[in-house]
Scaffold this active site. Sequence first.
Site, PDB file in Angstrom:
ATOM      1  N   LYS A   1      -3.422   6.871   3.724  1.00  0.00           N
ATOM      2  CA  LYS A   1      -2.415   6.383   2.785  1.00  0.00           C
ATOM      3  C   LYS A   1      -1.043   6.459   3.447  1.00  0.00           C
ATOM      4  CE  LYS A   1      -0.552   7.234  -1.865  1.00  0.00           C
ATOM      5  NZ  LYS A   1      -0.652   8.061  -3.085  1.00  0.00           N
TER       6      LYS A   1
ATOM      7  N   SER B   1      -0.750   5.810  -7.280  1.00  0.00           N
ATOM      8  CA  SER B   1      -0.072   5.203  -6.156  1.00  0.00           C
ATOM      9  C   SER B   1      -0.971   4.936  -4.958  1.00  0.00           C
ATOM     10  CB  SER B   1       1.091   6.104  -5.718  1.00  0.00           C
ATOM     11  OG  SER B   1       0.614   7.358  -5.254  1.00  0.00           O
TER      12      SER B   1
ATOM     13  N   SER C   1      -2.569   9.951  -9.022  1.00  0.00           N
ATOM     14  CA  SER C   1      -2.636   8.892  -8.012  1.00  0.00           C
ATOM     15  C   SER C   1      -3.919   8.837  -7.195  1.00  0.00           C
ATOM     16  CB  SER C   1      -1.442   8.995  -7.058  1.00  0.00           C
ATOM     17  OG  SER C   1      -0.261   8.668  -7.738  1.00  0.00           O
TER      18      SER C   1
END
Length: 495
Positions: free
Chosen positions: A73, A149, A173
């Site tokens: 990520k 996210s 997230s």
Amino acid sequence: MKQSEYLRYDATALADLVRRGEVSSREVCEAAVERATRVNGTLNAICYPQFSGALGQNFPGHAVFAGVPLLLKDLAQEQAGHPCTYGSRGLKRNVAPQDSEFVRRARNGGLVFLGRTATPEFGLKAVTESELWGPTRNPWNTERTPGGSSGGSGAAVAAGIVPMAGANDGGGSIRIPAAYNGLFGLKPSRGRISVGPFMGEAWTGASTDHVVSRTVRDSAAMLDVISGPAPGDPFVIPSPASAYADLMQKSPGSLRIGVFTSSPYNTEVAPECVAAVEETARVLENLGHRVEYAAPEFDGMALARCYLALYFGEVSALMAKAKEQFGASDRDFELDTRLIGMLGQTMPLSEYVRRRQQWNEFARALGAFFGSYDLYLSPTTGQLPAVIGELETPPHLKLAARLMLRLNAGKLVHRSGQVDQMALESLARTPFTQLANLTGTPAMSVPMHWTSGGLPVGVQFGARHGAEAVLLQLAAQLEEANPWFSNYEKLEDAF
């Protein structure tokens, strides 16, 4: 390795093939790159490809995930010599001098880095639509968001680019993208995974790293690879009795599970999200668990205010860091981010501290709940995934925000009670996940339901601090009772 063959395996199975010499890591990575090339133009999940580098990466030959490709990520999972932008133009020059603990341990676990996945700016939203990278799309319906996210990671795993991908969770997230993309997502306990060396506690302890995955066993094995303290960590929590990959194969026994479907913020919950919980409760009863309606007793709006205080403070601090270290200016941040940063700057320090101290109230309430129940079950999200662009700030509100920034009127917002309304508006679609973050307890989203329109709907389970093993055991039991891996076949030819 043919792409169709590659899509049939999870990370554990791929590593086994590599170790036995039936396929090479290069062939596995070539299949992953082929899949990425095919689908990423539509999904926009990968923001920073490292395809050529992945094909030549070395790895420990007998490691747990020997030669398996992984996407990181683009937020906090720093990789030496590569940018980590947090989805922001203000951090485009943020190049890590060394690997984070997550990356170092993943590398030692045999994983090969294929690139980085898109995230909203600073990971602030439950949609992945940054001005830097553009919108990321949900592979089950490309008109909708994959959540946030860790939305880029969720979309990439669901679409079969990689069997699992790096994620982190400061307010949901990991669990939200897992729910929206039909994946398994476990948020571990505070302190289970080191966020070193660049931080002691991410988001003052509310956030932690892990992955989203297609199978429970991949998440369990990855937890074995990356968990444990690092020198200088603020505290150490007890290690499990044995490897999570082994523990998950044991029966959890008959569990007492409290179920609730009402939003703690009294916001609307979609019928599909309620139906997913009720359907799961029936499955649990058939498996021999005791299920009844019960919820932790705490002030929901107080939790929302405390979470927003954290939100405001972290954003203002990260903006200041970007300005000091990388020469960023206000123009390098999105309007919503600038407004949130201003609210952080204008919040009285005593109020921030008071709200941080109030986290204790939620932990005590949850502790009392776990005196009677082993787990709680709730929807993961309150609503189905939004349509791309649906949550973009309307033009008239953008104008108001610009005016507020110009006048520096943040103190008026704090004093007027409008923060309560902001909390409801920003958290209404995902009201169930923040409790686990502020209490530091583990929670997971399990893909137990699909709507008639073909959208996945996750359900959330939460446990007491340190009880990841129970969650993984129950998830493995549910995976066997309601196999979801075959659902991914629907996406193989969708792109």
